[in-house]
Design an enzyme around this catalytic site. Structure first.
Site, mmCIF file in Angstrom:
data_model
loop_
_atom_site.group_PDB
_atom_site.id
_atom_site.type_symbol
_atom_site.label_atom_id
_atom_site.label_comp_id
_atom_site.label_asym_id
_atom_site.label_seq_id
_atom_site.Cartn_x
_atom_site.Cartn_y
_atom_site.Cartn_z
ATOM 1 N N LYS A 1 -0.827 -25.406 -87.670
ATOM 2 C CA LYS A 1 0.015 -24.273 -88.079
ATOM 3 C C LYS A 1 1.022 -23.908 -86.987
ATOM 4 O O LYS A 1 2.194 -23.714 -87.256
ATOM 5 C CB LYS A 1 -0.844 -23.030 -88.378
ATOM 6 C CG LYS A 1 -1.887 -23.236 -89.450
ATOM 7 C CD LYS A 1 -2.679 -21.960 -89.718
ATOM 8 C CE LYS A 1 -3.435 -21.395 -88.524
ATOM 9 N NZ LYS A 1 -4.564 -22.212 -88.080
ATOM 10 N N ARG B 1 -6.204 -12.953 -91.777
ATOM 11 C CA ARG B 1 -7.309 -13.875 -91.553
ATOM 12 C C ARG B 1 -8.596 -13.386 -92.196
ATOM 13 O O ARG B 1 -9.622 -14.063 -92.109
ATOM 14 C CB ARG B 1 -7.518 -13.959 -90.058
ATOM 15 C CG ARG B 1 -7.797 -15.329 -89.505
ATOM 16 C CD ARG B 1 -7.752 -15.158 -87.999
ATOM 17 N NE ARG B 1 -8.093 -16.291 -87.241
ATOM 18 C CZ ARG B 1 -7.206 -17.022 -86.564
ATOM 19 N NH1 ARG B 1 -5.919 -16.776 -86.663
ATOM 20 N NH2 ARG B 1 -7.618 -17.995 -85.814
ATOM 21 N N ARG C 1 -6.042 -30.688 -77.336
ATOM 22 C CA ARG C 1 -4.937 -29.725 -77.222
ATOM 23 C C ARG C 1 -4.828 -29.165 -75.798
ATOM 24 O O ARG C 1 -5.807 -28.822 -75.163
ATOM 25 C CB ARG C 1 -5.162 -28.572 -78.203
ATOM 26 C CG ARG C 1 -4.166 -27.451 -78.028
ATOM 27 C CD ARG C 1 -4.011 -26.639 -79.268
ATOM 28 N NE ARG C 1 -5.111 -25.707 -79.475
ATOM 29 C CZ ARG C 1 -5.163 -24.884 -80.521
ATOM 30 N NH1 ARG C 1 -4.230 -24.933 -81.460
ATOM 31 N NH2 ARG C 1 -6.185 -24.067 -80.666
ATOM 32 N N ARG D 1 -7.266 -24.164 -73.695
ATOM 33 C CA ARG D 1 -7.694 -22.819 -74.064
ATOM 34 C C ARG D 1 -9.199 -22.704 -73.937
ATOM 35 O O ARG D 1 -9.923 -23.625 -74.277
ATOM 36 C CB ARG D 1 -7.275 -22.536 -75.515
ATOM 37 C CG ARG D 1 -5.887 -21.994 -75.625
ATOM 38 C CD ARG D 1 -5.386 -21.991 -77.040
ATOM 39 N NE ARG D 1 -6.336 -21.464 -78.029
ATOM 40 C CZ ARG D 1 -6.017 -21.284 -79.309
ATOM 41 N NH1 ARG D 1 -4.815 -21.571 -79.742
ATOM 42 N NH2 ARG D 1 -6.922 -20.819 -80.141
ATOM 43 N N ARG E 1 -15.608 -21.216 -84.397
ATOM 44 C CA ARG E 1 -14.359 -20.813 -85.057
ATOM 45 C C ARG E 1 -14.271 -21.389 -86.467
ATOM 46 O O ARG E 1 -13.756 -20.745 -87.382
ATOM 47 C CB ARG E 1 -13.149 -21.251 -84.226
ATOM 48 C CG ARG E 1 -12.906 -20.320 -83.041
ATOM 49 C CD ARG E 1 -12.127 -20.990 -81.942
ATOM 50 N NE ARG E 1 -10.788 -21.383 -82.333
ATOM 51 C CZ ARG E 1 -10.116 -22.383 -81.755
ATOM 52 N NH1 ARG E 1 -10.670 -23.101 -80.795
ATOM 53 N NH2 ARG E 1 -8.914 -22.660 -82.155
HETATM 54 P P1 ADP Z 1 -6.679 -20.951 -84.071
HETATM 55 O O1 ADP Z 1 -5.957 -20.761 -85.371
HETATM 56 O O2 ADP Z 1 -6.458 -22.310 -83.498
HETATM 57 O O3 ADP Z 1 -8.118 -20.543 -84.111
HETATM 58 P P2 ADP Z 1 -5.235 -18.716 -82.871
HETATM 59 O O4 ADP Z 1 -4.437 -18.870 -81.647
HETATM 60 O O5 ADP Z 1 -4.562 -18.416 -84.160
HETATM 61 O O6 ADP Z 1 -6.069 -20.052 -82.946
HETATM 62 O O7 ADP Z 1 -6.339 -17.569 -82.650
HETATM 63 C C1 ADP Z 1 -7.190 -17.544 -81.527
HETATM 64 C C2 ADP Z 1 -8.170 -16.372 -81.615
HETATM 65 O O8 ADP Z 1 -7.446 -15.122 -81.668
HETATM 66 C C3 ADP Z 1 -9.054 -16.341 -82.858
HETATM 67 O O9 ADP Z 1 -10.186 -17.167 -82.726
HETATM 68 C C4 ADP Z 1 -9.404 -14.842 -82.914
HETATM 69 O O10 ADP Z 1 -10.386 -14.494 -81.969
HETATM 70 C C5 ADP Z 1 -8.125 -14.164 -82.506
HETATM 71 N N1 ADP Z 1 -7.270 -13.861 -83.683
HETATM 72 C C6 ADP Z 1 -6.050 -14.407 -83.955
HETATM 73 N N2 ADP Z 1 -5.552 -13.904 -85.107
HETATM 74 C C7 ADP Z 1 -6.481 -13.026 -85.566
HETATM 75 C C8 ADP Z 1 -6.572 -12.188 -86.726
HETATM 76 N N3 ADP Z 1 -5.593 -12.158 -87.645
HETATM 77 N N4 ADP Z 1 -7.682 -11.424 -86.868
HETATM 78 C C9 ADP Z 1 -8.659 -11.426 -85.955
HETATM 79 N N5 ADP Z 1 -8.655 -12.194 -84.854
HETATM 80 C C10 ADP Z 1 -7.578 -12.984 -84.651
#
Ligand code: ADP
Ligand code: ZN
Length: 218
Positions: A13, A88, A127, A160, A171
């Site tokens: 994404k 999410r 990554r 990360r 996750r």
């Molecule tokens: P990925 O999609 O690869 O898991 P992101 O960078 O989008 O990585 O998100 C990393 C972390 O940030 C998530 O695992 C969560 O802890 C937090 N996070 C991101 N977006 C949200 C959201 N909309 N609601 C709750 N937590 C979020």
């Protein structure tokens, strides 16, 4: 153009959001990037979010919803936006729908990035990211020109904290339980477009552009 990207971690994404936001001149709003920046600068939200983000859990809805609402009030979102990683949960999606409704705007498309477990694991374990400008790399698929150095800004790349294997599995569980139900939610609203995220970046880019061509220009 107002777009939402949904899909498991590692589906690509962020990579495609960066490409499309440059092409369409709309901001790429990644809640993950915003949260990591807030954690790094030690702000109040960052302190609340840190343990959730680093363990692979979700930050509470109230925190994220407020954060996105504030971001969407900035001027650069007037021509549109590309949301990556929000909503999410169903709670976030409902709150977001209400907020959009209040200001009389609607989404143009919600794109679901479908990726196999094999692809996800390969992408996440390889990554690397730039802690300064958020550029993404992959040690095999998208290596930087100079080993471990960001092409854009010269910073040393990092892995990360949540890209280590145990956290990746957590996750994915969280994704299945909390985020996957959104796919049906948006399908019922008639807004969902599904793409095969196992494709290579170039191929998927072509496919995404095809889909976006059918989105009416504003
Ligand atoms: P990925 O999609 O690869 O898991 P992101 O960078 O989008 O990585 O998100 C990393 C972390 O940030 C998530 O695992 C969560 O802890 C937090 N996070 C991101 N977006 C949200 C959201 N909309 N609601 C709750 N937590 C979020
Ligand atoms: Zn950089």
């Amino acid at each position: 153009m107002r777009l939402v990207f949904i899909g498991p971690p590692g589906a690509g994404k962020g990579t495609h959001a960066k490409i499309l936001s440059a092409k369409y001149h709309i901001p790429h709003i990644s809640t993950g990037d915003i949260l990591r920046a807030k954690i790094n600068d030690g702000s109040e939200i960052g302190k609340k979010a840190k343990s959730y983000v680093e363990s692979g859990g979700l930050v509470p809805d109230s925190v994220v919803i407020q954060m996105v609402k504030e971001r969407l009030q900035e001027r650069d979102t007037q021509a549109g936006f590309l949301l990556d990683g929000f909503p999410r949960t169903l709670g976030q999606a409902e709150a977001f729908d209400q907020a959009l409704c209040q200001v009389g705007i609607h989404l143009d498309a919600v794109i679901d990035f479908n990726a196999s477990l094999k692809t996800i694991l390969r992408r996440l374990t390889g990554r690397r990211m730039c802690p300064k400008c958020n550029a993404n790399y992959h040690i095999a698929n998208m290596p930087p020109k100079k080993s471990n150095i960001c092409d854009e800004c010269g910073s040393a790349l990092v892995q990360r904290k949540d890209d280590h294997e145990e956290t990746i599995l957590k996750r994915l569980e969280v994704y299945k339980k909390d985020t996957e139900p959104l796919i049906n939610y948006y399908r019922k609203q008639g807004q969902l477009k599904e793409v095969n995220a196992d494709l290579e970046v170039k191929e998927l880019d072509v496919h995404l552009l095809e889909i976006l061509k059918s989105v009416p220009a504003r």
